[in-house]
Structure formats: C-alpha cells, structure tokens
Design a protein around this motif. Structure first.
Motif, short mmCIF file in Angstrom:
data_model
loop_
_atom_site.label_atom_id
_atom_site.label_comp_id
_atom_site.label_asym_id
_atom_site.label_seq_id
_atom_site.Cartn_x
_atom_site.Cartn_y
_atom_site.Cartn_z
N THR A 125 11.36 -77.28 22.32
CA THR A 125 11.71 -77.82 21.01
C THR A 125 12.12 -76.72 20.05
O THR A 125 13.12 -76.84 19.35
N ALA A 126 11.36 -75.62 20.02
CA ALA A 126 11.70 -74.49 19.14
C ALA A 126 13.05 -73.90 19.52
O ALA A 126 13.86 -73.57 18.64
N GLU A 177 15.84 -76.25 18.35
CA GLU A 177 16.00 -76.11 16.89
C GLU A 177 16.79 -74.85 16.56
O GLU A 177 17.68 -74.88 15.70
N ARG A 186 20.46 -75.42 17.28
CA ARG A 186 21.09 -76.29 16.28
C ARG A 186 21.41 -75.54 15.00
O ARG A 186 22.41 -75.80 14.37
N GLU A 187 20.53 -74.62 14.60
CA GLU A 187 20.71 -73.90 13.35
C GLU A 187 21.57 -72.66 13.50
O GLU A 187 22.09 -72.14 12.52
N GLU A 246 6.70 -77.44 23.44
CA GLU A 246 6.84 -76.82 22.12
C GLU A 246 7.87 -75.70 22.15
O GLU A 246 8.66 -75.56 21.22
#
Length: 91
Positions: A73-74, A77, A80-81, A70
């Motif tokens: 994954t965070a 993310e 990516r942003e 988790e």
C-alpha cells in the motif's frame, strides 16, 4: 512453485507431518505432530530453521501478511504521488 507433500513418519503414526516447499526461495514449512494436541511448525529459509507452536506460527504468518500488505500500500501511494517524467523529444 509450491510443492505440497505428505510424509507419514516411518517411526509411527504419532509423527505425521505435512511439508510445503517453495524451492525458488529455499523455504520449507513443515507441520509436525498434527495428530497431537500440540502440533509444531518448523519454518526454514535456507539453512536457518525456527520452530513454533502452531498458534505462534499462525500469529507470525498473519503478521507477515499484514506487514506485506502495508508495504505494498505504501509503495502504491508513492507511485501515485511520484511525478512521472515526460520523455524528452529530440528535434
């Protein structure tokens, strides 16, 4: 590096154990009494040692894996942003 060793205890066959060591993190996981109905796991990081029943350790380890996934994954993310800064040109 993970070092796997198998140490039959000299006291008797009732206390066979398997030891996993991750020396770069001063971590050792020792599975004790594998030939009994209630095996025990000793989880050591540095000088801190915790003892678990085998079922408790399995739940603990799976929870750590899930939390780690988790977190990864965070972080992905976020990457990516996150707007990438363009290198400034001198000139």
């Amino acid at each position: 590096m993970i070092l796997l060793t198998h140490y039959p205890n000299s006291v008797g066959k009732d206390k066979t154990s398997v030891v996993y060591q991750l020396k770069s993190h001063a971590m050792t996981v020792t599975f004790i009494h594998l030939d009994h109905m209630n095996p025990v796991v000793e989880f050591a990081v540095g000088s801190e040692v915790r003892t678990f029943r085998l079922e408790e350790f399995t739940d603990f380890w799976l929870t750590m894996i899930e939390a780690g996934r988790e977190a990864i994954t965070a972080h992905l993310e976020f990457l990516r942003e996150f707007p990438r800064a363009k290198p400034e040109r001198k000139g």
